[in-house]
Design a protein around this motif. Structure first.
Motif, mmCIF file in Angstrom:
data_model
loop_
_atom_site.group_PDB
_atom_site.id
_atom_site.type_symbol
_atom_site.label_atom_id
_atom_site.label_comp_id
_atom_site.label_asym_id
_atom_site.label_seq_id
_atom_site.Cartn_x
_atom_site.Cartn_y
_atom_site.Cartn_z
ATOM 1 N N GLY A 1 32.329 11.226 11.243
ATOM 2 C CA GLY A 1 31.333 12.079 10.663
ATOM 3 C C GLY A 1 31.685 12.353 9.226
ATOM 4 N N GLY A 2 30.588 12.458 8.622
ATOM 5 C CA GLY A 2 30.617 12.893 6.995
ATOM 6 C C GLY A 2 30.769 14.388 6.901
ATOM 7 N N GLU A 3 30.824 14.697 5.653
ATOM 8 C CA GLU A 3 31.068 15.897 5.243
ATOM 9 C C GLU A 3 29.820 16.940 5.608
ATOM 10 N N VAL A 4 28.598 16.285 5.831
ATOM 11 C CA VAL A 4 27.230 17.013 6.024
ATOM 12 C C VAL A 4 26.927 16.184 7.303
ATOM 13 N N LEU A 5 26.433 17.103 8.311
ATOM 14 C CA LEU A 5 25.793 16.599 9.572
ATOM 15 C C LEU A 5 24.406 16.425 9.486
ATOM 16 N N PRO A 6 23.682 15.436 10.020
ATOM 17 C CA PRO A 6 22.385 15.396 10.240
ATOM 18 C C PRO A 6 21.744 16.836 10.680
ATOM 19 N N ASP A 7 20.478 17.244 10.565
ATOM 20 C CA ASP A 7 19.905 18.374 10.983
ATOM 21 C C ASP A 7 19.210 18.135 12.279
ATOM 22 N N ALA A 8 20.058 17.960 13.307
ATOM 23 C CA ALA A 8 19.880 18.051 14.648
ATOM 24 C C ALA A 8 20.236 19.278 15.414
ATOM 25 N N LEU A 9 19.430 19.351 16.709
ATOM 26 C CA LEU A 9 19.740 20.751 17.317
ATOM 27 C C LEU A 9 21.381 20.634 17.763
ATOM 28 N N ALA A 10 21.935 19.617 18.122
ATOM 29 C CA ALA A 10 23.311 19.518 18.447
ATOM 30 C C ALA A 10 23.938 18.186 18.069
ATOM 31 N N VAL A 11 25.099 18.297 17.354
ATOM 32 C CA VAL A 11 25.732 17.116 17.188
ATOM 33 C C VAL A 11 27.098 17.331 17.752
ATOM 34 N N VAL A 12 27.554 16.491 19.077
ATOM 35 C CA VAL A 12 28.517 16.714 19.657
ATOM 36 C C VAL A 12 29.385 15.392 19.437
ATOM 37 N N ASN A 13 30.495 15.606 18.776
ATOM 38 C CA ASN A 13 31.384 14.392 18.567
ATOM 39 C C ASN A 13 32.662 14.960 18.298
ATOM 40 N N PRO A 14 33.776 14.431 19.046
ATOM 41 C CA PRO A 14 35.236 14.988 18.574
ATOM 42 C C PRO A 14 35.735 14.278 17.386
ATOM 43 N N ASN A 15 34.824 13.450 16.714
ATOM 44 C CA ASN A 15 35.394 12.920 15.304
ATOM 45 C C ASN A 15 34.520 13.415 14.224
ATOM 46 N N ARG A 16 33.789 14.535 14.442
ATOM 47 C CA ARG A 16 33.349 15.347 13.488
ATOM 48 C C ARG A 16 34.444 15.913 12.232
ATOM 49 N N GLN A 17 33.943 16.132 10.965
ATOM 50 C CA GLN A 17 35.205 16.642 10.343
ATOM 51 C C GLN A 17 35.754 17.994 10.645
ATOM 52 N N ASP A 18 34.829 18.851 11.357
ATOM 53 C CA ASP A 18 35.398 20.188 11.482
ATOM 54 C C ASP A 18 35.975 20.231 12.898
ATOM 55 N N GLU A 19 36.019 19.185 13.786
ATOM 56 C CA GLU A 19 36.885 19.256 14.840
ATOM 57 C C GLU A 19 38.407 19.223 14.464
ATOM 58 N N ASP A 20 39.091 19.481 15.507
ATOM 59 C CA ASP A 20 40.740 19.583 15.510
ATOM 60 C C ASP A 20 41.154 18.011 15.905
#
Length: 579
Positions: A177-196
């Motif tokens: 994922g990038g620093e900013v997420l797209p404007d979706a209702l939900a972005v479920v992604n274990p590789n989002r930058q704000d995931e552990d």
């Protein structure tokens, strides 16, 4: 020090054995368990301690499955998914065109069908639309659907998701994922930058499965019953192996249980594909990665992009048989296209040299559907990150593959941010990109600089990791079955590779176009068969066939071969060296 002193094998590799710590750990395991020594060697290499051995050999989804709610936006995604189901709303599934995307889509389509709801499948054309959501397709889907679920794509699709006006969008993905997420209702992604990062090893199909687990939890809370999720694990296993997700943690359990489900042949699409691939034994991770996966991918590579997902989702045996035959034919065509591009790319890359931090090649008209496979071949030949790009009408579409320890996805994302690429992204080990032809050289030079900072240019000759020594008489069917319990093997969990030292070549013959059949022995009466696929693409085949009575150290992986109901151990020969 090289294993058995093999600094340069017949294939030009240095053999590397287990370290002292691993050998000691294997000895401790052998002393404290009843496991055979070769199995202990495998477990020691994986860092398994004696108290953990039993659990490791029998991975349980119950014990290893992460809580779906540990992923951000999961509850929102599951609630909206169920509300669309309950409201009989129109649902579209937008999927990537590879095995992970097709499996992810099939999971949703099959689950919804079992709940009495049909959804629309949309898979973009690799050439005309490229990877991931595009604005035109998303806007069109939004006019006819209330909910769009993007699987194995969407994390970086800000514009296309914004274009889906009037519909809610859920992203179930695993790409960086990038620093900013797209404007979706939900972005479920274990590789989002704000995931552990605790679930970063999951493929997209595993993320979809977790969402269905969460949906099932909501259904149970309202005294309703959902479909049998365990019966869907064949799809999760297929995607996990084909997408080269690391076989650690719950991924091991997904694949182990999924193979059991697949062996029951209940999914008509996979059963039909196994038949055209002439699989006559119970499925293994090898079959998923090298027989089924490439055929499912063939539709997205050089044919109709949605064929794989349709095959995996169908419950019609006649449709399954027709789709499987078509995918098998496309896979044959894909091999021919790949061979042509591979020869040209290898010649170009060799001319540039294999010593740079990046090995790359580009050419006009190279099919975008095979550049990733060819990049993998360049990576194997050079032991360097590799990128292969096909150029058409001033635009290059390429794919890259990396080596262990070198992150390719992040530098490619950086190039896109710097304006050298039209777009790009991916994982540490694999990435895709689109680049203007007039920026191609500059982009590759910059990528080489970024990879050099990670030490990509410092890698020496390719190494062949070996697990230990074995004698032909000890290589029994029972031993191989026990070793398989330490699997499944694949990414981050390579299959054990054993060396048969100082062997006599009793028989060697070319079979098929470029394969080698060998029988070898230890001189004490015990013999064993071996097969070396693609041996005549390099020096291994000619050297073995014309052995002249020389003795060899032989390295490879153990298989069980079934012929006319009889099972025997066979070595899948990968390398050899003069003894």
């Amino acid at each position: 020090m090289a294993y058995l002193g093999v600094e340069t094998s017949l294939t030009g590799r240095r053999w590397v054995g287990p370290g002292v710590d691993v050998e000691r750990a294997a000895e401790v395991l052998a002393q404290r368990t009843d496991l055979p020594e070769p199995v202990c060697q495998v477990l020691a290499r994986r860092g398994v301690a004696p108290p953990e051995a039993d659990a490791f050999l029998a991975p349980s989804i119950r014990d290893l499955l992460p809580d779906p709610r540990s992923l951000k936006d999961m509850e929102s995604a599951a609630r909206r998914f169920l509300s669309a189901l309950d409201g009989r709303q129109r649902i579209a599934v937008f999927a990537d065109y590879d095995v992970d995307g097709g499996s992810s889509a099939a999971l949703l389509l099959v689950w919804l069908r079992d709940m009495g709801h049909n959804a629309t499948l949309y898979v973009p054309d690799r050439i005309d639309e490229g990877y991931g959501p595009n604005e035109e397709a998303m806007a069109a889907l939004a006019t006819d659907h209330d909910l769009i679920v993007c699987v194995d794509c969407g994390t970086l699709s800000h514009g296309p998701i914004a274009a889906a006006r009037g519909a809610d969008v859920i992203v179930l993905d695993h790409h960086l994922g990038g620093e900013v997420l797209p404007d979706a209702l939900a972005v479920v992604n274990p590789n989002r930058q704000d995931e552990d990062g605790a679930s970063a090893h999951l493929c997209a199909a595993a993320v979809v499965f977790l969402m269905l687990v969460e949906a099932g939890r909501h259904l149970r809370e309202s005294d309703r019953k959902g479909p049998d999720l365990m019966g869907l694990l064949d799809l999760v296993a297929l995607a996990t192996v084909a997408d080269v997700a690391p076989l650690i943690g719950v991924n091991r359990a997904f694949v182990r249980q999924g193979l059991r489900i697949m062996a029951q042949r209940a999914r008509v699409g996979l059963a039909a594909l196994a038949d055209v691939a002439r699989m006559d034994t119970a499925p293994t991770s090898y079959h998923l990665g090298f027989l089924l996966g490439p055929r499912i991918n063939a539709g997205g590579r050089i044919g109709q992009a949605d064929l794989g997902a349709r095959l995996l989702a169908t419950n019609d045996p006649h449709e399954a048989a027709a789709l499987a035959e078509r995918l098998d034919a496309l896979n044959t065509d894909r091999r021919d296209v790949e061979a042509s591009v591979r020869a040209a790319a290898l010649a170009q890359a060799e001319e540039r040299g294999f010593d740079a931090p990046l090995v790359w090649a580009s050419g006009p008209g190279w099919h975008p559907g095979v550049v990733g496979i060819v990049a993998a071949r360049l990576k194997e030949a050079s032991n360097r990150p590799a990128v292969v790009i096909g150029v058409e009408d001033g635009i290059g579409k390429g794919s890259g593959r990396s080596v262990s320890g070198i992150d390719l996805g992040a530098p490619i994302q950086r190039l896109a941010a710097e304006g050298l690429l039209i777009k790009g992204g991916g994982h540490k080990m694999a990435a895709g990109l689109t680049v203007a032809e007039d920026k191609l050289d500059a982009a590759m030079a910059r990528l080489g600089e970024l990879l050099a900072k990670q030490g990509a240019h410092l890698a020496g000759p390719s190494e062949l990791a070996v697990t230990g020594l074995l004698m032909p008489g000890a290589a029994t069917v029972e031993l191989v079955e026990k070793i398989e319990e330490a699997g499944p093997f694949g990414a981050a969990a390579p299959a054990p590779r054993f060396v048969f030292s100082d062997m006599q070549i009793r028989f060697a013959k070319r079979v098929g176009e470029n394969h080698l059949k060998v029988t070898f022995g230890d001189g004490l009466g015990a013999t064993m068969d071996a097969i070396a696929f693609g041996a005549y693409d390099g020096p291994l085949g000619p050297a073995m066939e014309n052995h002249g009575g020389a003795r060899f150290h032989l390295a490879g992986r153990l298989d069980i071969n079934t012929w006319r109901g009889k099972r025997s151990v066979q070595l899948r020969l990968e390398d050899a060296s003069a003894a």
